[in-house]
Design a protein around this motif. Structure first.
Motif, PDB file in Angstrom:
ATOM      1  N   ARG A   2       0.852  -1.188   0.000  1.00 14.26           N
ATOM      2  CA  ARG A   2       0.000   0.000   0.000  1.00 14.26           C
ATOM      3  C   ARG A   2       0.895   1.248   0.000  1.00 14.26           C
ATOM      4  NH1 ARG A   2      -5.341   0.336   1.359  1.00 14.26           N
ATOM      5  NH2 ARG A   2      -5.217  -1.841   1.998  1.00 14.26           N
ATOM      6  N   ILE A   3       0.735   2.101  -1.041  1.00 15.64           N
ATOM      7  CA  ILE A   3       1.616   3.250  -1.195  1.00 15.64           C
ATOM      8  C   ILE A   3       0.834   4.499  -1.579  1.00 15.64           C
ATOM      9  CG2 ILE A   3       2.139   2.605  -3.602  1.00 15.64           C
ATOM     10  CD1 ILE A   3       4.951   3.801  -3.178  1.00 15.64           C
ATOM     11  N   ASP A   4       1.241   5.627  -1.021  1.00 13.84           N
ATOM     12  CA  ASP A   4       0.693   6.946  -1.345  1.00 13.84           C
ATOM     13  C   ASP A   4       1.729   7.638  -2.227  1.00 13.84           C
ATOM     14  OD1 ASP A   4      -0.173   9.607  -1.352  1.00 13.84           O
ATOM     15  OD2 ASP A   4      -0.773   9.584   0.760  1.00 13.84           O
ATOM     16  N   LEU A   5       1.311   8.082  -3.414  1.00 12.02           N
ATOM     17  CA  LEU A   5       2.275   8.611  -4.384  1.00 12.02           C
ATOM     18  C   LEU A   5       2.311  10.139  -4.479  1.00 12.02           C
ATOM     19  CD1 LEU A   5       1.892   5.955  -7.211  1.00 12.02           C
ATOM     20  CD2 LEU A   5       3.885   6.350  -5.757  1.00 12.02           C
ATOM     21  N   HIS A   6       1.689  10.818  -3.519  1.00 11.35           N
ATOM     22  CA  HIS A   6       1.785  12.281  -3.489  1.00 11.35           C
ATOM     23  C   HIS A   6       1.715  12.733  -2.036  1.00 11.35           C
ATOM     24  CE1 HIS A   6       0.282  16.380  -5.321  1.00 11.35           C
ATOM     25  NE2 HIS A   6       1.235  16.537  -4.396  1.00 11.35           N
ATOM     26  N   THR A   7       2.886  12.975  -1.429  1.00 14.27           N
ATOM     27  CA  THR A   7       2.930  13.390  -0.029  1.00 14.27           C
ATOM     28  C   THR A   7       3.976  14.474   0.174  1.00 14.27           C
ATOM     29  OG1 THR A   7       4.669  11.910   0.836  1.00 14.27           O
ATOM     30  CG2 THR A   7       2.450  10.972   0.586  1.00 14.27           C
ATOM     31  N   HIS A   8       3.804  15.195   1.275  1.00 10.30           N
ATOM     32  CA  HIS A   8       4.751  16.241   1.659  1.00 10.30           C
ATOM     33  C   HIS A   8       5.237  15.984   3.081  1.00 10.30           C
ATOM     34  CE1 HIS A   8       3.868  18.653  -1.924  1.00 10.30           C
ATOM     35  NE2 HIS A   8       2.635  18.195  -1.779  1.00 10.30           N
ATOM     36  N   SER A  32      -1.926   4.502   9.575  1.00  7.84           N
ATOM     37  CA  SER A  32      -2.996   4.574   8.570  1.00  7.84           C
ATOM     38  C   SER A  32      -3.020   3.355   7.644  1.00  7.84           C
ATOM     39  CB  SER A  32      -2.847   5.843   7.731  1.00  7.84           C
ATOM     40  OG  SER A  32      -1.805   5.707   6.776  1.00  7.84           O
ATOM     41  N   GLY A  33      -1.993   2.515   7.728  1.00 11.28           N
ATOM     42  CA  GLY A  33      -1.941   1.309   6.905  1.00 11.28           C
ATOM     43  C   GLY A  33      -0.993   1.375   5.736  1.00 11.28           C
ATOM     44  N   LEU A  34      -0.308   2.513   5.577  1.00  8.71           N
ATOM     45  CA  LEU A  34       0.648   2.627   4.478  1.00  8.71           C
ATOM     46  C   LEU A  34       1.896   1.799   4.760  1.00  8.71           C
ATOM     47  CD1 LEU A  34       0.495   6.453   3.649  1.00  8.71           C
ATOM     48  CD2 LEU A  34      -0.413   4.578   2.268  1.00  8.71           C
ATOM     49  N   GLU A  35       2.420   1.208   3.694  1.00 10.12           N
ATOM     50  CA  GLU A  35       3.691   0.491   3.780  1.00 10.12           C
ATOM     51  C   GLU A  35       4.799   1.231   3.039  1.00 10.12           C
ATOM     52  OE1 GLU A  35       2.641  -4.058   3.401  1.00 10.12           O
ATOM     53  OE2 GLU A  35       1.177  -2.819   2.319  1.00 10.12           O
ATOM     54  N   ALA A  36       4.392   2.216   2.233  1.00  9.11           N
ATOM     55  CA  ALA A  36       5.357   2.999   1.466  1.00  9.11           C
ATOM     56  C   ALA A  36       4.715   4.317   1.059  1.00  9.11           C
ATOM     57  CB  ALA A  36       5.804   2.231   0.214  1.00  9.11           C
ATOM     58  N   LEU A  37       5.561   5.279   0.729  1.00  8.60           N
ATOM     59  CA  LEU A  37       5.078   6.543   0.190  1.00  8.60           C
ATOM     60  C   LEU A  37       6.163   7.154  -0.680  1.00  8.60           C
ATOM     61  CD1 LEU A  37       6.581   9.053   1.896  1.00  8.60           C
ATOM     62  CD2 LEU A  37       4.957   8.333   3.670  1.00  8.60           C
ATOM     63  N   ALA A  38       5.739   8.031  -1.577  1.00  8.56           N
ATOM     64  CA  ALA A  38       6.667   8.849  -2.341  1.00  8.56           C
ATOM     65  C   ALA A  38       6.663  10.225  -1.693  1.00  8.56           C
ATOM     66  CB  ALA A  38       6.239   8.940  -3.795  1.00  8.56           C
ATOM     67  N   LEU A  39       7.833  10.695  -1.311  1.00  7.46           N
ATOM     68  CA  LEU A  39       7.952  12.010  -0.691  1.00  7.46           C
ATOM     69  C   LEU A  39       8.158  13.036  -1.801  1.00  7.46           C
ATOM     70  CD1 LEU A  39       8.105  13.747   1.839  1.00  7.46           C
ATOM     71  CD2 LEU A  39      10.567  13.291   1.908  1.00  7.46           C
ATOM     72  N   THR A  40       7.081  13.709  -2.181  1.00  4.06           N
ATOM     73  CA  THR A  40       7.116  14.631  -3.315  1.00  4.06           C
ATOM     74  C   THR A  40       7.052  16.075  -2.808  1.00  4.06           C
ATOM     75  OG1 THR A  40       4.728  14.276  -3.545  1.00  4.06           O
ATOM     76  CG2 THR A  40       6.184  13.016  -5.004  1.00  4.06           C
ATOM     77  N   PRO A 184      -2.261   5.386 -16.990  1.00  2.00           N
ATOM     78  CA  PRO A 184      -2.935   4.980 -15.760  1.00  2.00           C
ATOM     79  C   PRO A 184      -3.182   6.172 -14.835  1.00  2.00           C
ATOM     80  CG  PRO A 184      -0.607   4.473 -15.601  1.00  2.00           C
ATOM     81  CD  PRO A 184      -0.824   5.016 -16.993  1.00  2.00           C
ATOM     82  N   VAL A 185      -3.977   5.926 -13.819  1.00  2.00           N
ATOM     83  CA  VAL A 185      -4.258   6.905 -12.772  1.00  2.00           C
ATOM     84  C   VAL A 185      -3.638   6.403 -11.475  1.00  2.00           C
ATOM     85  CG1 VAL A 185      -6.089   7.938 -11.356  1.00  2.00           C
ATOM     86  CG2 VAL A 185      -6.385   7.733 -13.834  1.00  2.00           C
ATOM     87  N   THR A 186      -2.988   7.301 -10.745  1.00  2.00           N
ATOM     88  CA  THR A 186      -2.411   6.941  -9.446  1.00  2.00           C
ATOM     89  C   THR A 186      -3.040   7.794  -8.360  1.00  2.00           C
ATOM     90  OG1 THR A 186      -0.580   8.506  -9.761  1.00  2.00           O
ATOM     91  CG2 THR A 186      -0.205   6.207 -10.406  1.00  2.00           C
ATOM     92  N   ALA A 187      -3.073   7.280  -7.141  1.00  2.00           N
ATOM     93  CA  ALA A 187      -3.704   7.986  -6.033  1.00  2.00           C
ATOM     94  C   ALA A 187      -2.666   8.683  -5.169  1.00  2.00           C
ATOM     95  CB  ALA A 187      -4.494   6.998  -5.184  1.00  2.00           C
ATOM     96  N   GLY A 188      -3.007   9.917  -4.758  1.00  2.00           N
ATOM     97  CA  GLY A 188      -2.130  10.666  -3.872  1.00  2.00           C
ATOM     98  C   GLY A 188      -2.926  11.478  -2.877  1.00  2.00           C
ATOM     99  N   SER A 189      -2.534  11.441  -1.620  1.00  2.00           N
ATOM    100  CA  SER A 189      -3.259  12.192  -0.590  1.00  2.00           C
ATOM    101  C   SER A 189      -2.947  13.683  -0.655  1.00  2.00           C
ATOM    102  CB  SER A 189      -2.897  11.669   0.804  1.00  2.00           C
ATOM    103  OG  SER A 189      -1.535  11.966   1.110  1.00  2.00           O
TER     104      SER A 189
END
Length: 259
Positions: A2-8, A32-40, A184-189
């Motif tokens: 589970r990864i979030d691809l838009h975070t600060h 929150s259940g995330l196992e990974a994120l992209a720090l953008t 494709p579409v990706t999800a970011g918080s």
């Protein structure tokens, strides 16, 4: 995975990178259940390089991601372009820093890099390029040249935009644009504050250990997007708390100046 691809990792562009604040963010991301994120983080944030210099001190980096106590953090940044759009770039730290160095003369509002030039710069490295919040009124990426949009790898389904315009409306807009370009579409918080983690996430069919693998899984459809039923509450609470925290920071700064 589970990864979030838009975070600060910072409260705002004008704030300094805080170890305490970021480690709290990491803890909440895991809760929150995330196992990974992209720090953008924004490319023109205050003291951009401090972010990665601090991460180097905090966590081990294996050439692809930081291991933040079990949370995988993939390096990235969010770049403003001249045409009023934002582009997310995700990749190995050295490649992100190389592109950032090439943007040194484009950090001020009114002098952002043209979209085509950013793509040329980014394509020198194997980066994952995502069009951020393409239907946001202030950054209407969808209006730009389709040949340039076609050079992106994906489009961002953004939690803040879903909160503002409605989940189904926003998702339909982004998916229609992406499908018309074969992307494709990706999800970011798009979170700057920990309460927003978990509002949206990409659930990959298997764990990935590199951005190249992440990019391939997304491109081949080996993932699903999950939208939390409490997204509106999470985003609203996050926005309200961010405003309060920014006001407190200003009051603290003013108080220190008065001493």
């Amino acid at each position: 995975m589970r990864i979030d691809l838009h975070t600060h990792g910072k409260l705002s562009k004008n704030s300094d990178f805080s170890v305490d604040y970021f480690t709290e963010m990491v803890a909440e991301a895991k809760v929150s259940g995330l196992e990974a994120l992209a720090l953008t983080e924004h490319f023109n944030t205050r003291h951009f390089y401090d972010v990665y210099e601090t991460l180097d001190r905090l966590y081990p980096y294996n050439g692809e991601y930081y291991d933040a106590d079990g949370l995988r953090i993939f390096p990235g940044m969010e770049v403003d372009i001249q045409e009023n759009g934002h582009i997310l770039l995700i990749g190995q730290k050295e490649h992100i820093l190389a592109v950032r160095a090439g943007l040194e003369n484009y950090t001020a509002k009114g002098s952002f890099i043209p979209f085509a030039d950013l793509l040329d710069l980014a394509e020198a490295w194997p980066l994952f390029k995502i069009g951020a919040h393409p239907f946001r009124e202030s950054t209407p990426l969808y209006e730009l040249d389709r040949d340039l949009l076609g050079r992106l790898d994906a489009f961002d389904l953004n939690a803040k935009d879903m909160y503002k315009t409605g989940i189904q409306t926003c998702r339909s807009q982004v998916e229609t644009l992406a499908q018309s370009l074969g992307k494709p579409v990706t999800a970011g918080s798009d979170t700057h504050q920990c309460l927003q983690y978990g509002s949206v996430s990409n659930v990959l069919d298997r764990p990935c250990a590199s951005v190249a693998e992440l990019k391939e899984l997304i491109a081949t459809g080996h993932y699903t997007i999950e939208i939390s039923p409490d997204l509106p509450l999470r985003v609203k609470a996050s926005v309200m708390l961010k405003k309060v925290m920014k006001r407190l920071a200003k009051l603290e700064a003013a108080s220190l100046q008065g001493v």
